[in-house]
Design an enzyme around this catalytic site. Structure first.
Site, PDB file in Angstrom:
ATOM      1  N   GLU A 253       0.796  -1.074  -0.187  1.00 31.40           N
ATOM      2  CA  GLU A 253       0.007  -0.050  -0.131  1.00 31.40           C
ATOM      3  C   GLU A 253       1.083   1.352   0.101  1.00 31.40           C
ATOM      4  OE1 GLU A 253      -3.148  -0.283  -0.394  1.00 31.40           O
ATOM      5  OE2 GLU A 253      -3.833  -1.869   0.431  1.00 31.40           O
ATOM      6  N   CYS A 287      -2.665   8.990   2.194  1.00 31.17           N
ATOM      7  CA  CYS A 287      -2.146   8.539   0.851  1.00 31.17           C
ATOM      8  C   CYS A 287      -3.272   8.828  -0.331  1.00 31.17           C
ATOM      9  CB  CYS A 287      -1.741   7.160   1.055  1.00 31.17           C
ATOM     10  SG  CYS A 287      -3.277   6.159   1.690  1.00 31.17           S
ATOM     11  N   GLU A 386       4.440  13.085  -5.017  1.00 29.88           N
ATOM     12  CA  GLU A 386       3.789  12.933  -3.650  1.00 29.88           C
ATOM     13  C   GLU A 386       4.238  13.995  -2.912  1.00 29.88           C
ATOM     14  OE1 GLU A 386       3.887   9.660  -1.113  1.00 29.88           O
ATOM     15  OE2 GLU A 386       1.550   9.840  -1.084  1.00 29.88           O
TER      16      GLU A 386
HETATM   17  P1  NAD Z   1       8.297   4.971   4.477  1.00 29.13           P
HETATM   18  O1  NAD Z   1       8.089   4.309   3.377  1.00 29.13           O
HETATM   19  O2  NAD Z   1       9.519   6.049   4.771  1.00 29.13           O
HETATM   20  O3  NAD Z   1       8.186   4.031   5.825  1.00 29.13           O
HETATM   21  C1  NAD Z   1       6.912   3.259   6.198  1.00 29.13           C
HETATM   22  C2  NAD Z   1       7.296   2.213   7.121  1.00 29.13           C
HETATM   23  O4  NAD Z   1       8.340   1.393   6.368  1.00 29.13           O
HETATM   24  C3  NAD Z   1       8.218   2.616   8.150  1.00 29.13           C
HETATM   25  O5  NAD Z   1       7.802   1.769   9.274  1.00 29.13           O
HETATM   26  C4  NAD Z   1       9.496   2.511   7.965  1.00 29.13           C
HETATM   27  O6  NAD Z   1      10.505   2.344   9.067  1.00 29.13           O
HETATM   28  C5  NAD Z   1       9.412   1.171   7.214  1.00 29.13           C
HETATM   29  N1  NAD Z   1      10.311   1.061   6.141  1.00 29.13           N
HETATM   30  C6  NAD Z   1      11.307   2.006   5.211  1.00 29.13           C
HETATM   31  N2  NAD Z   1      11.908   1.476   4.191  1.00 29.13           N
HETATM   32  C7  NAD Z   1      11.934   0.201   4.461  1.00 29.13           C
HETATM   33  C8  NAD Z   1      12.488  -0.938   4.023  1.00 29.13           C
HETATM   34  N3  NAD Z   1      13.280  -0.702   3.037  1.00 29.13           N
HETATM   35  N4  NAD Z   1      12.001  -2.195   4.053  1.00 29.13           N
HETATM   36  C9  NAD Z   1      11.194  -2.338   5.348  1.00 29.13           C
HETATM   37  N5  NAD Z   1      10.560  -1.325   5.905  1.00 29.13           N
HETATM   38  C10 NAD Z   1      11.058  -0.110   5.464  1.00 29.13           C
HETATM   39  O7  NAD Z   1       6.863   5.872   4.668  1.00 29.13           O
HETATM   40  P2  NAD Z   1       6.503   7.158   5.438  1.00 29.13           P
HETATM   41  O8  NAD Z   1       7.029   8.236   5.180  1.00 29.13           O
HETATM   42  O9  NAD Z   1       6.582   6.591   6.991  1.00 29.13           O
HETATM   43  O10 NAD Z   1       4.712   7.081   5.232  1.00 29.13           O
HETATM   44  C11 NAD Z   1       4.483   7.863   4.113  1.00 29.13           C
HETATM   45  C12 NAD Z   1       4.135   7.217   2.925  1.00 29.13           C
HETATM   46  O11 NAD Z   1       3.237   6.100   3.239  1.00 29.13           O
HETATM   47  C13 NAD Z   1       3.540   7.973   2.069  1.00 29.13           C
HETATM   48  O12 NAD Z   1       4.405   7.700   0.681  1.00 29.13           O
HETATM   49  C14 NAD Z   1       2.031   7.616   1.752  1.00 29.13           C
HETATM   50  O13 NAD Z   1       1.388   7.849   0.695  1.00 29.13           O
HETATM   51  C15 NAD Z   1       2.137   5.993   2.159  1.00 29.13           C
HETATM   52  N6  NAD Z   1       0.882   5.443   2.598  1.00 29.13           N
HETATM   53  C16 NAD Z   1       0.276   4.856   1.940  1.00 29.13           C
HETATM   54  C17 NAD Z   1      -0.944   4.074   2.247  1.00 29.13           C
HETATM   55  C18 NAD Z   1      -1.789   3.383   1.372  1.00 29.13           C
HETATM   56  O14 NAD Z   1      -2.738   2.534   1.928  1.00 29.13           O
HETATM   57  N7  NAD Z   1      -1.710   3.161   0.145  1.00 29.13           N
HETATM   58  C19 NAD Z   1      -1.562   4.742   3.604  1.00 29.13           C
HETATM   59  C20 NAD Z   1      -0.663   5.359   4.348  1.00 29.13           C
HETATM   60  C21 NAD Z   1       0.504   6.155   3.890  1.00 29.13           C
END
Ligand code: NAD
Length: 481
Positions: A253, A287, A386
Site C-alpha cells: 500500500e 495517501c 507526492e
Molecule cells: P516510509 O516508506 O518511509 O516508511 C513506512 C514504514 O516502512 C516505516 O515503518 C519504515 O520504518 C519502514 N521502512 C522504510 N523503508 C523500509 C524498507 N526498505 N524495508 C522495510 N521497512 C521499511 O513511509 P512514511 O514516510 O513513513 O509514510 C508515508 C508514505 O506512506 C507516503 O508515501 C504515503 O502515501 C504512504 N501511505 C500509503 C498508504 C496506502 O494505504 N496506500 C497509507 C498510508 C500511507
C-alpha cells in the site's frame, strides 16, 4: 505527556531489548519530548519472528483453533482496544500532529470496528468448500492462514493502518510481527497492553518498533511467510524486490497523487467540508487524497477562489485542540520536504493563490500554511510527485476526455474523487480513471470494501473480504471416496 517504556511485547511477555538504543518521541505540535521507548534491533526482530513462528507452527496453537475460539480472543482484544481508544487518539495526535477531530474516528474507533468486522467475516465465511470433480471424485477447497505475517506501517494513520493488517491476519489464524514507525510508537504500546489484557496466546502478536533497517531485516527474515507493507513507493519498491526474489507473498500500500475531478455542473460550495477531507485531510498526509484538483476552464477562477476561501477558513493549531482542523506536519524533515516542493512550484511558474509559508503565531511545532497553487502544469514536479503536505495544485481542463487524460497521466493510482450532482455522469467518469479507489462527491473509505492502488501506488488489496483472502492460502484436496 512523558511516557517511558523499557521493554518490548514479544511472545506474550514484556522482554528486555537486546540493545540500549532508544527512540525519543517528539510532539509535532510543541517539539517537546513526550516519550521514550526502546529502539528495535535485528536481534529483537529475530526474537519476535521466532515467537510468532513457534506460535504458528504449534499443532494445537492459534492457526489450528476453531475460528469460534480465535474469535472469542479477538472480541476481548476489540473490547480492550476500545477501552483505550481515548488515550490512543491523544497519543497519536501528540506524536504526529493529526487533529484529534480527525483521529477520533480513524485512530479511536476504527481499530475495534475492524477487529469485529473480521471476527464477523470469519464466523460467516466457510473455511472449506466442496466441489464436484469435473472427471471424478470431489475436491475440498480449504482456506488456510498464510503463516507468519510481517506488518510494517507508517506514521500518518498508525492505528487504523495497523488494524487494517492485524485484524484480517489474526482472524485468519496468522501470527504477526508488527513494526511501527519510529515517529509513532507510543500508541503501539497500547496495542500490546490490550493484547496482553485480552489474553492473546504467546507469540500470536509481537511488536518491535524501529527504523527502516530493522524493517528491511524483518522483510527478508526466513521465518516470515507474508509481508504486508504500507509506506512510500520508494520503500515499497525495495520491499517488493526482496519479496520477489524470495517468492514471498506481499501486499504493498504505497503513495499517491490522485485527482479530484470537478465537473462543470459541480456545486462545491455546500460540500467544501467533504472536499477538504478528500483533498487535504491530516495536513495532506493521507495517501489517497486528490491533491491534483482538475477544474473545467469554464469555471476555473470560481473553483480557485472557492479553494482559497476554503483554506482561509481552516483553523490551524495544536493537534490536541478539539477545534483544530489542520495540525502541524509530523516532523521537521517532513516540513522541510513540503517547503522544498512549494519552492519548486514557484520556480516552475505555478501561481501561488493561498499559503506558501509558515502560519504566524505558531512558532513551535512543524506548522505550514495550507497552500493552493493555480495554473499548474500536470507534467510539473508538484503535480507529479507526492508532496504529503497541505498543498493543492489546481489544473485546468477543456472537456471530460481531457480531464480523464490528465487524471490518468500519473505514475500513481490510489484514490481520487469526482464532483457532480449528476451521479450517473460522475460514475461514468469514475469508471475511466485508472485508480484502485475513487469517491463520488466525497472520499469515504468503506471498511467492507477492498482498498489499494494500481501502478506505483501498490499491489494487492486490504479491507473487505479481499483483505481476509490476502492472509489466506488455498489448498485443494482431491478425494476419490
Ligand atoms: P516510509 O516508506 O518511509 O516508511 C513506512 C514504514 O516502512 C516505516 O515503518 C519504515 O520504518 C519502514 N521502512 C522504510 N523503508 C523500509 C524498507 N526498505 N524495508 C522495510 N521497512 C521499511 O513511509 P512514511 O514516510 O513513513 O509514510 C508515508 C508514505 O506512506 C507516503 O508515501 C504515503 O502515501 C504512504 N501511505 C500509503 C498508504 C496506502 O494505504 N496506500 C497509507 C498510508 C500511507
Amino acid at each position: 505527556m512523558n511516557l517511558i517504556y523499557e521493554k518490548f511485547y514479544i511472545d506474550g511477555r514484556w522482554v528486555q531489548p537486546e540493545t540500549a538504543n532508544r527512540i525519543n518521541v517528539i510532539s509535532a505540535s510543541t517539539e517537546e519530548t513526550i516519550g521514550q521507548v526502546p529502539d528495535g534491533s535485528e536481534a529483537d526482530i529475530d526474537a519476535a519472528v521466532s515467537a510468532a513462528r513457534r506460535a504458528f507452527d504449534d499443532p494445537s496453537g492459534w492457526a489450528h483453533l476453531d475460528p469460534v475460539d480465535r474469535n472469542a480472543v479477538l472480541e476481548r482484544f476489540a473490547d480492550e482496544i476500545e477501552s483505550r481508544s481515548a488515550e490512543t487518539v491523544q497519543r497519536v495526535s501528540a506524536q504526529n500532529g493529526m487533529p484529534v477531530s480527525v483521529g477520533a474516528a480513524s485512530e479511536g474507533t476504527a481499530p475495534a470496528v475492524l477487529l469485529r468486522y473480521y471476527v464477523g467475516l470469519m464466523a460467516a465465511l466457510p473455511t472449506e468448500e466442496v466441489r464436484e470433480g469435473l472427471f471424478s471424485g470431489t475436491t475440498v477447497i480449504r482456506r488456510e492462514p498464510i503463516g507468519v505475517v510481517a506488518a510494517i506501517v507508517p506514521w500518518n494513520f498508525p492505528q487504523s493502518l495497523t488494524f487494517m493488517k492485524l485484524a484480517p491476519a489474526l482472524a485468519a489464524g496468522c501470527t504477526v510481527v508488527l513494526k511501527p514507525s519510529p515517529e509513532t510508537v507510543l500508541d503501539a504500546f497500547l496495542v500490546a497492553e490490550a493484547a496482553e489484557a485480552a489474553g492473546m496466546p504467546p507469540g500470536v502478536l509481537n511488536i518491535v518498533p524501529g527504523g527502516r533497517e530493522v524493517g528491511a531485516h524483518l522483510v527478508s527474515h526466513p521465518g516470515i511467510d507474508k509481508v504486508s507493507f504500507t509506506g512510500s513507493t520508494a520503500a515499497g519498491r525495495q520491499v517488493g524486490e526482496v519479496c520477489g526474489r524470495l517468492l514471498r507473498p506481499v501486499t504493498l500500500e504505497l503513495g499517491g497523487k490522485s485527482a479530484a475531478i470537478v465537473l462543470d455542473d459541480a456545486e462545491l460550495a455546500p460540500d467544501l467540508g467533504k472536499f477538504f477531507a478528500a483533498t487535504m485531510l491530516n495536513s495532506g498526509q493521507t495517501c489517497y487524497l486528490g491533491t491534483r484538483v482538475l477544474a473545467p476552464r469554464s469555471r476555473y477562477d470560481e473553483v480557485v477562489d472557492l479553494l482559497a476561501a476554503m483554506v482561509a477558513s481552516l483553523k490551524v493549531g495544536d493537534a490536541l485542540d478539539p477545534e483544530t482542523q489542520l495540525g502541524p506536519l509530523s516532523s521537521a524533515r517532513q516540513r522541510d520536504r513540503v517547503e522544498a516542493y512549494i519552492a519548486k512550484g514557484l520556480g516552475d511558474g505555478a501561481r501561488l493563490v493561498a499559503g506558501g509559508g509558515r502560519p504566524t503565531g505558531l512558532d513551535r511545532g512543524w506548522f505550514i500554511e495550507p497552500t493552493i497553487f493555480a495554473d499548474v502544469d500536470n507534467r510539473s514536479t508538484i503535480a507529479q510527485e507526492e508532496i504529503f503536505g497541505p498543498v493543492l495544485s489546481v489544473i485546468p481542463y477543456a472537456n471530460v476526455d481531457d480531464a480523464i487524460a490528465i487524471a490518468n497521466d500519473s505514475d500513481y493510482g490510489l484514490g481520487g474523487s469526482v464532483w457532480s450532482p449528476d451521479t450517473d455522469r460522475a460514475m461514468a467518469v469514475a469508471r475511466r480513471v485508472q485508480t484502485g479507489t475513487i469517491g463520488i462527491n466525497s472520499f469515504d473509505m468503506d471498511i467492507g470494501s477492498p482498498f489499494g492502488g494500481v501502478k506505483a501506488s501498490g499491489m494487492g488489496r486490504e479491507l473487505g473480504p479481499e483483505g481476509l483472502a490476502a492472509n489466506q492460502v488455498i489448498k485443494s484436496i482431491y478425494r476419490q471416496y
